[in-house]
Design an enzyme around this catalytic site. Structure first.
Site, mmCIF file in Angstrom:
data_model
loop_
_atom_site.group_PDB
_atom_site.id
_atom_site.type_symbol
_atom_site.label_atom_id
_atom_site.label_comp_id
_atom_site.label_asym_id
_atom_site.label_seq_id
_atom_site.Cartn_x
_atom_site.Cartn_y
_atom_site.Cartn_z
ATOM 1 N N ASP A 136 0.865 -1.212 0.141
ATOM 2 C CA ASP A 136 -0.132 0.191 -0.149
ATOM 3 C C ASP A 136 1.218 0.714 0.545
ATOM 4 O O ASP A 136 -0.166 2.568 0.341
ATOM 5 C CB ASP A 136 -0.280 -0.569 1.246
ATOM 6 C CG ASP A 136 -2.047 -0.879 1.172
ATOM 7 O OD1 ASP A 136 -2.707 -1.224 0.269
ATOM 8 O OD2 ASP A 136 -2.224 -1.319 2.092
ATOM 9 N N LYS B 9 1.550 2.408 -5.373
ATOM 10 C CA LYS B 9 2.129 1.475 -6.315
ATOM 11 C C LYS B 9 1.304 2.108 -7.656
ATOM 12 O O LYS B 9 1.765 2.225 -8.252
ATOM 13 C CB LYS B 9 2.667 0.237 -5.793
ATOM 14 C CG LYS B 9 3.690 -0.763 -4.956
ATOM 15 C CD LYS B 9 3.210 -2.058 -4.645
ATOM 16 C CE LYS B 9 2.794 -2.238 -4.565
ATOM 17 N NZ LYS B 9 2.439 -2.350 -3.148
ATOM 18 N N LYS C 220 -0.421 4.334 -7.969
ATOM 19 C CA LYS C 220 -0.193 5.557 -8.668
ATOM 20 C C LYS C 220 0.524 6.376 -9.221
ATOM 21 O O LYS C 220 0.864 6.732 -10.704
ATOM 22 C CB LYS C 220 -0.294 6.643 -7.642
ATOM 23 C CG LYS C 220 -0.626 7.956 -7.793
ATOM 24 C CD LYS C 220 0.295 9.004 -6.699
ATOM 25 C CE LYS C 220 0.509 10.435 -7.596
ATOM 26 N NZ LYS C 220 0.669 11.573 -6.621
ATOM 27 N N GLY D 26 -4.486 -4.107 -3.975
ATOM 28 C CA GLY D 26 -5.229 -3.280 -4.459
ATOM 29 C C GLY D 26 -4.777 -2.070 -4.663
ATOM 30 O O GLY D 26 -4.026 -1.057 -4.219
ATOM 31 N N HIS D 27 -4.565 -1.266 -6.291
ATOM 32 C CA HIS D 27 -3.846 -0.579 -6.056
ATOM 33 C C HIS D 27 -5.210 0.714 -6.117
ATOM 34 O O HIS D 27 -5.479 0.338 -7.146
ATOM 35 C CB HIS D 27 -3.214 -0.792 -7.501
ATOM 36 C CG HIS D 27 -2.336 -1.947 -6.709
ATOM 37 N ND1 HIS D 27 -1.335 -2.532 -7.491
ATOM 38 C CD2 HIS D 27 -1.416 -2.237 -5.503
ATOM 39 C CE1 HIS D 27 -0.080 -3.536 -7.386
ATOM 40 N NE2 HIS D 27 -0.499 -3.533 -6.031
ATOM 41 N N GLN E 95 2.029 -6.033 -3.102
ATOM 42 C CA GLN E 95 2.445 -5.843 -1.864
ATOM 43 C C GLN E 95 3.941 -4.885 -1.743
ATOM 44 O O GLN E 95 3.932 -4.287 -2.474
ATOM 45 C CB GLN E 95 2.566 -7.401 -1.381
ATOM 46 C CG GLN E 95 1.578 -8.518 -1.548
ATOM 47 C CD GLN E 95 0.443 -8.460 -3.063
ATOM 48 O OE1 GLN E 95 1.515 -9.685 -2.862
ATOM 49 N NE2 GLN E 95 -0.927 -8.613 -2.791
ATOM 50 N N GLY F 81 -0.171 13.640 -3.000
ATOM 51 C CA GLY F 81 -1.621 13.859 -3.005
ATOM 52 C C GLY F 81 -2.222 12.566 -3.872
ATOM 53 O O GLY F 81 -1.067 12.711 -4.242
#
Ligand code: GDP
Ligand code: IMO
Ligand code: MG
Length: 430
Positions: free
Chosen positions: A13, A16, A18, A40-41, A230, A421
Site C-alpha cells: 500500500d 504503487k 498511483k 488493491g492499487h 504487496q 496527494g
C-alpha cells in the site's frame, strides 16, 4: 531495451498503483509479475477513483498494453468484477489486456481453504485478505494447480472437480459450518456458481505465452514496466515470516514471474511512504499506538483498499528500508504521501534496532518485539505547511528538503519522485 521494475519497499500500500499510472505514458507495456487480488492499487485522476486488484495499473493509458504475467494468480470472479467496473466507466478492455496462459487460477475452494486455515489459527492468524492466495500458491508449488491455459482443455471440468474434492477433503476435517464463510457477499455454493459464470469472461480475454511476448517486445525495442504487488517486508523469503504473503515480491520475482533474465532488468523504482503502515498481523517495529498514529490513519485515509481494514501506522523505518533497497537493487526511490505529515510538529525515523542489548546492523532472523527489543529514533522538525502549491523540489519547505536529503544520504539512493496527494497530478518529479 530492459525491463524497469516498480515495487513496494514496506508492507504494501505504498502507492504503487498511483505511480505506475503516472509512469505508464513512458512505457509500451505494463506487466504485473506476482500476487493476486490480495492487492488493491488505487489510481485517481480527473475526480475519478479506481481500485485495481489483478489488472495492471497502466490500463487507463490509451496506448498501454497490460500483461497479467505467469507469476500472478487470478480469481475469475474478481477479475470479471474489475473488468465490469472499468467498462462501466468507459475504460476500454480488449487487446490492451493480455493474460499469461501459465498464470494459476484461484478456485472457490482455495478461498474456502484460506478462510478455514485462518480461523483454525485463532490468535496466531496472519490477517490474510482471504482471497485464496496461500492455498493457490501452495497448489502451484505442489504441482496440483490449475492454470489459465487449462480452462479451455476438454477435461477441464474433470480436473476442476478432482482439485475441488481434494480441497473439500481437507476442509471437512475442520468440521466448521461452511455457511459462516462469505465470499463477496455470497455463501460458498452461490459463490461457486458466480465463479463458474465468470470463467466465461476469462475465456474471452486474449491469452499469450507471456515470456515469449515480453522477450520479443524487448527485442523490438519496446519499453516494459513490471508492476509489483504487496511490499518487500511481505516477501515469502525475506519478509517477517510467517506474517507474509506467498510470493516473491522483490525484484527477483520479476525474473520468474515474467520470464525475464536478470541481465534484462533495468532500473528498479522503490516506493515508500514518508511514514509506515501495515495491515494484518505481524511485527511492526515503528508502530504508533498514540495520537500521532491516529492522525496518520485519519489524514492518510489509511484503510485497506481491498478489505477496508484500518491500517496500522508508524514512523518511517529506515533500518528496514535499507534492507529492502539491498534486496531489490533499487536505483531510484519514490517517497509517497509526504502531505500526510504536513501538520506534524516532529517527525521521527527509526535508524537502528537494539536487540537483547546489542545494536543490530541487520534485521533479526525473527522480529520479536518484546522487552528485549528497542527501535532507536532520530527526530526531525516538521514542515508544518501545505504542499499543494509545490510544483518543483525547489518549492518544498526547508524541513521537507532536509528530510529528503537525510534519507538519500543514508540510503545512498536518490529520491526522484515525491508524491504530495492521491491524484495523478500531485506528483513532483526531481
Ligand atoms: P498500492 O497498493 O501500493 O497501490 O497503494 P494503495 O492504493 O493500497 O494505497 C495508497 C493510498 O494512498 C491510496 O488511497 C492512494 O490514493 C493514496 N495516495 C497515494 N499517494 C498519495 C499521496 O501522495 N498523498 C496522499 N494523501 N494519498 C496518496
Ligand atoms: P498491495 O499490492 C498490504 C497482507 C495481508 C496479510 C498478509 C498475507 O495493495 O500493496 P494474503 O492475502 O497474501 O494471504 O495476506 O499480507 N497483504 C497486503 N498488505 N497491501 C497488499 O497489497 C497486501 N497483500 C497482502 O494484510 O497481512
Ligand atoms: Mg494496496
Amino acid at each position: 531495451m530492459k525491463v524497469d521494475v516498480l515495487l513496494g519497499l514496506q508492507w504494501g500500500d505504498e502507492g504503487k498503483g498511483k505511480i505506475v499510472d503516472v509512469l505508464s505514458p513512458k512505457y509500451d507495456i505494463i506487466a504485473r509479475f506476482q500476487g493476486g487480488p490480495n492487492a488493491g492499487h488505487t489510481i485517481e485522476f480527473e475526480g475519478k477513483k479506481f481500485v485495481l486488484h489483478t489488472i495492471p495499473s497502466g490500463i487507463f493509458i490509451d496506448k498501454s498494453i497490460n500483461v497479467i504475467g505467469n507469476g500472478v494468480i487470478i480469481d475469475p470472479f474478481i477479475l470479471k468484477s474489475e473488468i465490469t467496473k472499468l467498462k462501466d466507466a468507459n475504460i476500454p478492455i480488449g487487446s490492451n489486456l493480455l493474460v499469461s496462459r501459465k498464470a494459476h487460477v484461484i478456485m472457490p475452494t482455495h478461498r474456502l481453504l484460506d478462510a478455514v486455515y485462518e480461523k483454525s489459527k485463532g490468535k496466531d492468524k496472519i490477517g490474510s485478505t482471504l482471497k485464496g492466495i496461500g492455498p493457490t500458491y501452495t497448489d502451484k508449488v505442489s504441482r496440483n494447480g490449475l492454470r489459465v491455459g487449462d480452462i479451455e482443455a476438454e477435461d477441464f471440468a474433470e480436473r476442476y472437480q478432482k482439485a475441488r474434492a481434494r480441497h473439500m477433503n481437507i476442509i471437512n476435517n475442520f468440521n466448521y459450518d461452511l455457511d459462516e464463510f462469505v465470499f463477496d457477499g455470497f455463501k460458498f455454493d452461490e459463490y461457486e456458481k458466480q465463479w463458474m459464470q465468470a470463467l466465461e469472461t476469462l475465456k474471452g480475454l486474449e491469452k499469450i505465452n507471456s515470456e515469449y511476448y515480453l522477450n520479443n517486445a524487448l527485442k523490438e525495442g519496446k519499453k516494459i514496466l513490471a508492476e509489483g504487488a504487496q511490499g518487500t517486508m511481505l516477501d515469502i523469503d525475506f519478509g517477517s515470516y510467517p506474517f507474509v504473503t506467498s510470493s516473491n515480491t522483490i525484484t527477483a520475482g520479476v525474473c520468474n514471474g515474467l520470464g525475464i533474465a536478470p541481465t534484462n532488468v533495468g532500473r528498479v523504482f522503490g516506493i515508500f511512504k514518508a511514514y509506515c503502515t501495515r495491515v494484518g498481523s505481524g511485527p511492526f517495529p515503528t508502530e504508533l499506538f498514540d495520537n500521532d498514529g491516529e492522525e496518520m490513519r485519519k489524514i492518510g485515509h489509511e484503510f485497506g483498499a481491498t478489505t477496508g481494514r484500518p491500517r496500522r501506522c508508524g514512523w518511517l523505518d529506515l533500518h528496514a528500508l535499507k534492507y529492502a533497497i539491498m534486496l531489490n537493487g533499487v536505483t531510484d526511490l519514490m517517497m509517497m504521501k509526504a502531505d500526510v505529515l504536513n501538520t506534524f510538529e516532529e517527525i521521527k525515523v527509526a535508524t537502528s534496532y537494539d536487540y537483547k542489548g546489542n545494536n543490530t546492523s541487520e534485521i533479526p532472523y525473527e522480529l520479536v518485539l518484546d522487552d528485549d527489543f528497542k527501535a532507536n529514533f532520530k527526530s526531525f522538525k516538521g514542515w508544518k505547511n501545505e504542499l499543494k502549491d509545490c510544483s518543483n523540489y525547489s518549492d518544498f519547505p526547508e524541513e521537507l528538503t532536509n528530510y529528503i536529503k537525510y534519507i538519500e544520504q543514508e540510503t545512498n539512493t536518490p529520491i526522484n519522485i515525491v508524491s504530495i496527494g492521491p491524484d495523478r497530478s500531485e506528483t513532483i518529479l526531481k
